[in-house]
Write a protein that holds these residues in place. Structure first.
Motif, PDB file in Angstrom:
ATOM      1  N   ALA A 191      37.476  31.034  47.886  1.00  0.00           N
ATOM      2  CA  ALA A 191      36.370  31.260  47.196  1.00  0.00           C
ATOM      3  C   ALA A 191      35.758  32.531  47.655  1.00  0.00           C
ATOM      4  O   ALA A 191      35.310  32.554  49.031  1.00  0.00           O
ATOM      5  CB  ALA A 191      35.278  29.830  47.376  1.00  0.00           C
ATOM      6  N   LEU A 192      35.736  33.349  46.702  1.00  0.00           N
ATOM      7  CA  LEU A 192      34.813  34.551  47.209  1.00  0.00           C
ATOM      8  C   LEU A 192      33.403  34.632  46.682  1.00  0.00           C
ATOM      9  O   LEU A 192      32.947  34.110  45.211  1.00  0.00           O
ATOM     10  CB  LEU A 192      35.346  35.583  46.264  1.00  0.00           C
ATOM     11  N   LEU A 193      32.519  34.740  47.329  1.00  0.00           N
ATOM     12  CA  LEU A 193      31.029  34.712  47.224  1.00  0.00           C
ATOM     13  C   LEU A 193      30.150  36.010  46.683  1.00  0.00           C
ATOM     14  O   LEU A 193      30.422  37.015  47.468  1.00  0.00           O
ATOM     15  CB  LEU A 193      30.038  33.980  48.416  1.00  0.00           C
ATOM     16  N   VAL A 194      29.473  36.117  45.613  1.00  0.00           N
ATOM     17  CA  VAL A 194      29.114  37.245  45.233  1.00  0.00           C
ATOM     18  C   VAL A 194      27.375  37.197  45.067  1.00  0.00           C
ATOM     19  O   VAL A 194      27.053  36.239  44.473  1.00  0.00           O
ATOM     20  CB  VAL A 194      29.619  37.536  43.632  1.00  0.00           C
ATOM     21  N   PHE A 249      43.844  37.395  52.222  1.00  0.00           N
ATOM     22  CA  PHE A 249      44.314  35.881  52.381  1.00  0.00           C
ATOM     23  C   PHE A 249      45.797  35.764  52.082  1.00  0.00           C
ATOM     24  O   PHE A 249      46.320  34.497  52.243  1.00  0.00           O
ATOM     25  CB  PHE A 249      43.507  34.971  51.247  1.00  0.00           C
ATOM     26  N   GLY A 250      46.305  36.800  51.712  1.00  0.00           N
ATOM     27  CA  GLY A 250      47.815  36.433  50.752  1.00  0.00           C
ATOM     28  C   GLY A 250      47.819  35.516  49.838  1.00  0.00           C
ATOM     29  O   GLY A 250      48.763  34.876  49.964  1.00  0.00           O
ATOM     30  N   VAL A 251      47.021  35.732  48.811  1.00  0.00           N
ATOM     31  CA  VAL A 251      46.935  34.817  47.657  1.00  0.00           C
ATOM     32  C   VAL A 251      47.031  35.463  46.290  1.00  0.00           C
ATOM     33  O   VAL A 251      46.480  36.792  46.292  1.00  0.00           O
ATOM     34  CB  VAL A 251      45.585  33.705  47.691  1.00  0.00           C
ATOM     35  N   ASP A 252      47.410  34.793  45.259  1.00  0.00           N
ATOM     36  CA  ASP A 252      47.394  35.408  43.943  1.00  0.00           C
ATOM     37  C   ASP A 252      46.281  34.735  42.997  1.00  0.00           C
ATOM     38  O   ASP A 252      46.227  35.125  42.018  1.00  0.00           O
ATOM     39  CB  ASP A 252      48.682  34.789  43.273  1.00  0.00           C
ATOM     40  N   HIS A 253      45.428  33.626  43.652  1.00  0.00           N
ATOM     41  CA  HIS A 253      44.484  33.066  42.877  1.00  0.00           C
ATOM     42  C   HIS A 253      43.053  33.136  43.724  1.00  0.00           C
ATOM     43  O   HIS A 253      43.239  32.702  44.952  1.00  0.00           O
ATOM     44  CB  HIS A 253      44.973  31.788  42.388  1.00  0.00           C
ATOM     45  N   VAL A 254      42.214  32.989  43.072  1.00  0.00           N
ATOM     46  CA  VAL A 254      40.768  32.892  43.637  1.00  0.00           C
ATOM     47  C   VAL A 254      39.854  32.067  42.741  1.00  0.00           C
ATOM     48  O   VAL A 254      39.928  32.174  41.671  1.00  0.00           O
ATOM     49  CB  VAL A 254      40.275  34.361  44.231  1.00  0.00           C
ATOM     50  N   HIS A 255      38.655  31.764  43.391  1.00  0.00           N
ATOM     51  CA  HIS A 255      37.586  31.177  42.498  1.00  0.00           C
ATOM     52  C   HIS A 255      36.445  32.015  43.105  1.00  0.00           C
ATOM     53  O   HIS A 255      36.219  32.719  44.126  1.00  0.00           O
ATOM     54  CB  HIS A 255      37.147  29.843  43.066  1.00  0.00           C
ATOM     55  N   LEU A 256      35.490  32.322  42.316  1.00  0.00           N
ATOM     56  CA  LEU A 256      34.340  33.140  42.273  1.00  0.00           C
ATOM     57  C   LEU A 256      33.084  32.149  42.139  1.00  0.00           C
ATOM     58  O   LEU A 256      32.616  31.675  41.364  1.00  0.00           O
ATOM     59  CB  LEU A 256      34.048  34.259  40.962  1.00  0.00           C
ATOM     60  N   ILE A 257      32.219  32.304  43.217  1.00  0.00           N
ATOM     61  CA  ILE A 257      30.944  31.584  43.263  1.00  0.00           C
ATOM     62  C   ILE A 257      29.897  32.775  43.494  1.00  0.00           C
ATOM     63  O   ILE A 257      29.601  33.429  44.336  1.00  0.00           O
ATOM     64  CB  ILE A 257      30.911  30.673  44.493  1.00  0.00           C
ATOM     65  N   VAL A 258      28.884  32.623  42.301  1.00  0.00           N
ATOM     66  CA  VAL A 258      28.201  33.751  42.351  1.00  0.00           C
ATOM     67  C   VAL A 258      26.587  33.358  42.241  1.00  0.00           C
ATOM     68  O   VAL A 258      26.325  32.364  41.801  1.00  0.00           O
ATOM     69  CB  VAL A 258      28.751  34.595  41.235  1.00  0.00           C
ATOM     70  N   TYR A 289      31.821  30.167  39.047  1.00  0.00           N
ATOM     71  CA  TYR A 289      30.638  29.090  39.110  1.00  0.00           C
ATOM     72  C   TYR A 289      29.390  30.090  39.227  1.00  0.00           C
ATOM     73  O   TYR A 289      28.977  30.791  40.263  1.00  0.00           O
ATOM     74  CB  TYR A 289      30.637  28.419  40.394  1.00  0.00           C
ATOM     75  N   THR A 290      28.395  30.135  38.153  1.00  0.00           N
ATOM     76  CA  THR A 290      27.231  30.864  38.332  1.00  0.00           C
ATOM     77  C   THR A 290      25.985  30.015  38.728  1.00  0.00           C
ATOM     78  O   THR A 290      25.728  28.942  38.033  1.00  0.00           O
ATOM     79  CB  THR A 290      26.784  31.802  36.923  1.00  0.00           C
ATOM     80  N   ILE A 291      25.436  30.417  39.761  1.00  0.00           N
ATOM     81  CA  ILE A 291      24.242  29.789  40.409  1.00  0.00           C
ATOM     82  C   ILE A 291      23.060  30.386  40.017  1.00  0.00           C
ATOM     83  O   ILE A 291      22.885  31.716  40.522  1.00  0.00           O
ATOM     84  CB  ILE A 291      24.383  29.665  41.797  1.00  0.00           C
TER      85      ILE A 291
END
Length: 488
Positions: A191-194, A249-258, A289-291
């Motif tokens: 998960a990447l936090l913006v 991370f060595g990954v091809d996929h991420v989640h965005l939590i913003v 995921y928009t907060i």
């Protein structure tokens, strides 16, 4: 029985079997599937015991969690319980000519044993003259993983697959070969936090990040966009940063939590600057995921822009006039949003933004909203305003300012600005338009503005704009990630 051929090399009589049957194609590699298709121990021809054991190295280049000095995962039980990685790892390999049904009174059937990083996994299976795909379910504790990279991709860690050939006979009766080896597992994408408008990466600390840390969730909040920057400018920065962090991370996929305006920056990134192409190109965003994002703008921006743009602004509405009289403090102290971000979040500008930034297909979209009035009296207490607003001082009362913001957001849907002049003097009158009903809000964004037609609302919480970034919100997101992308 094997069909064998004889040839002489370096004065020795060697025995080899031609690999005649159809081979099995290897799988495509990904960030959860790692394949060795060439190198030591592979494509050796039909190899007897004296040519073995076969040793094959399969490098894993994906960071999953903290590791010990040998590359074994720490906190394995927690990683499994929190669905970060699967408890079992699949080892697959096509093996040639494993004569488990061979043998006679003078020699035993073929017994070839497989080891993973020194752990005995049992015997291979197969039959005479065929390729047989063998699969072993291995405890994830036996695998080795890389550490997280501070710059660039993780350094791959090699996992050794060893095959002892024909263990049951003293004479060399049987030979075998391996074409490729696959290691695959399920794992949660990081998960990447913006962050939001006038903020940086530390705005997620300590509550939200501690919650993720305590559950050993792979994440990064190391994203620092331009504070008060434009939506499109930050979207471009975000594209580069998402690529860099996915690589780390060595990954091809991420989640965005913003959070807050970070949702607008992220939507622009996905609408205009997103070109997923895994495994060799840009990473794929699985979910957003928009907060408390102002998907329809915030009337506070409308009022602040009007107050800072027009000459001598004033209003016949007592609430609006009070806001105009106090907006100087947020502007002068730079405690609130500033230009250009402030102007881009007006309700009229966001309406234009929405019309030109359709949400892309293929990315799951969820929203969170909040109402700061915990007891429903439409008056904000000091506790209800904490930690969003600065501490009260002799000229600034947190509860009073919080109540003013809550009432403005709840009672004003839009404004009109009318210019007046007389005897060389110019002033502007700001007239509010009320909504159909009071709009619950988090002191910055209304519940309705935090919703989006392309997204599914996961939670409308009793929080303010800041403290909605808490453990229950994080857990709600983690639960949804597991439901949409289960790690089994």
């Amino acid at each position: 029985m094997k069909t064998i051929s004889l040839f002489v090399a370096a004065g020795c009589l060697l025995i080899a079997a031609p690999l005649q049957a159809a081979r099995i194609d290897p799988p495509d590699p990904s960030d959860t599937t790692f394949v060795a298709d060439q190198g030591t121990g592979l494509d050796t021809g039909c190899t007897y015991r004296r040519g073995g054991p076969l040793r094959i190295e399969v490098p894993i280049s994906r960071y999953v969690g903290e590791v010990d000095s040998n590359g074994h995962l720490l906190n394995v039980d927690e990683l499994i319980a929190n669905h970060v990685i699967s408890a079992k790892v699949a080892i697959r390999l096509p093996a040639w000519d494993i004569d488990i049904h061979g043998g006679s009174s003078s020699y035993a059937p073929e017994h070839d044993r497989l080891f993973v990083n020194g752990q005995d996994m049992g015997r291979l299976t197969g039959d005479d003259g065929i390729w047989k795909l063998n699969e072993f379910q291995v405890d994830v504790r036996y695998l080795k993983f890389p550490s997280r990279s501070n710059s660039g991709a993780p350094t791959p860690v090699k996992n050794e697959i060893q095959i002892n050939i024909d263990e049951s006979n003293s004479d060399e009766k049987w030979c075998m070969a391996v074409d490729w080896v696959e290691i695959s597992f399920d794992a949660m994408a990081p998960a990447l936090l913006v962050h939001g408008t006038n903020a940086q990466s530390d705005s997620w600390e300590p509550v939200f990040t501690n919650y993720l840390n305590n559950r050993h969730i792979p994440y990064s909040n190391n994203i620092n966009l331009t504070a008060n920057g434009t939506i499109d400018g930050n979207a471009r920065l975000l594209r580069n940063r998402v690529n860099e962090l996915a690589t780390s991370f060595g990954v091809d996929h991420v989640h965005l939590i913003v959070h807050s305006k970070g949702g607008l920056d992220s939507r622009r990134f996905l609408s205009a600057h997103y070109a997923p192409n895994p495994p060799d190109g840009e990473p794929e965003v699985l979910s957003l995921y928009t907060i408390d994002t102002p998907h329809h703008g915030t009337i506070l921006s409308d009022l602040s822009v009007a107050n800072r743009t027009f000459n001598d602004p004033q209003s016949n509405d007592a609430l609006v006039q009070e806001y105009l009289d106090n907006d100087w403090w947020a502007d002068a102290a730079s405690k609130g949003p500033q230009q250009p971000a402030l102007g881009e979040q007006t309700t009229t500008n966001i309406a234009t933004f929405n019309a030109s930034n359709a949400f892309p297909k293929g990315v799951l979209f969820y929203t969170f909203s909040a109402d700061a009035d915990l007891n429903g009296d439409r008056t904000i207490t000091d506790a209800e305003a904490t930690p969003l607003l600065p501490n009260s001082t002799w000229y600034y009362n947190r509860a009073e300012v919080g109540t003013l913001m809550y009432q403005i957001l709840g009672n004003v849907a839009s404004i009109t600005v009318t210019r007046h002049s007389k005897w060389g003097n110019e002033w502007h009158v700001i007239t509010p338009t009320a909504p159909a009903s009071f709009q619950e809000n988090d002191l910055v964004v209304t519940v309705e503005s935090a919703r989006h037609s392309s997204g599914q609302e996961l939670l409308s919480a009793d929080r303010n704009h800041s403290n909605i970034k808490d453990g229950p919100t994080a857990q709600r997101i983690l639960d949804r990630i597991q439901k949409d992308f289960p790690v089994k």
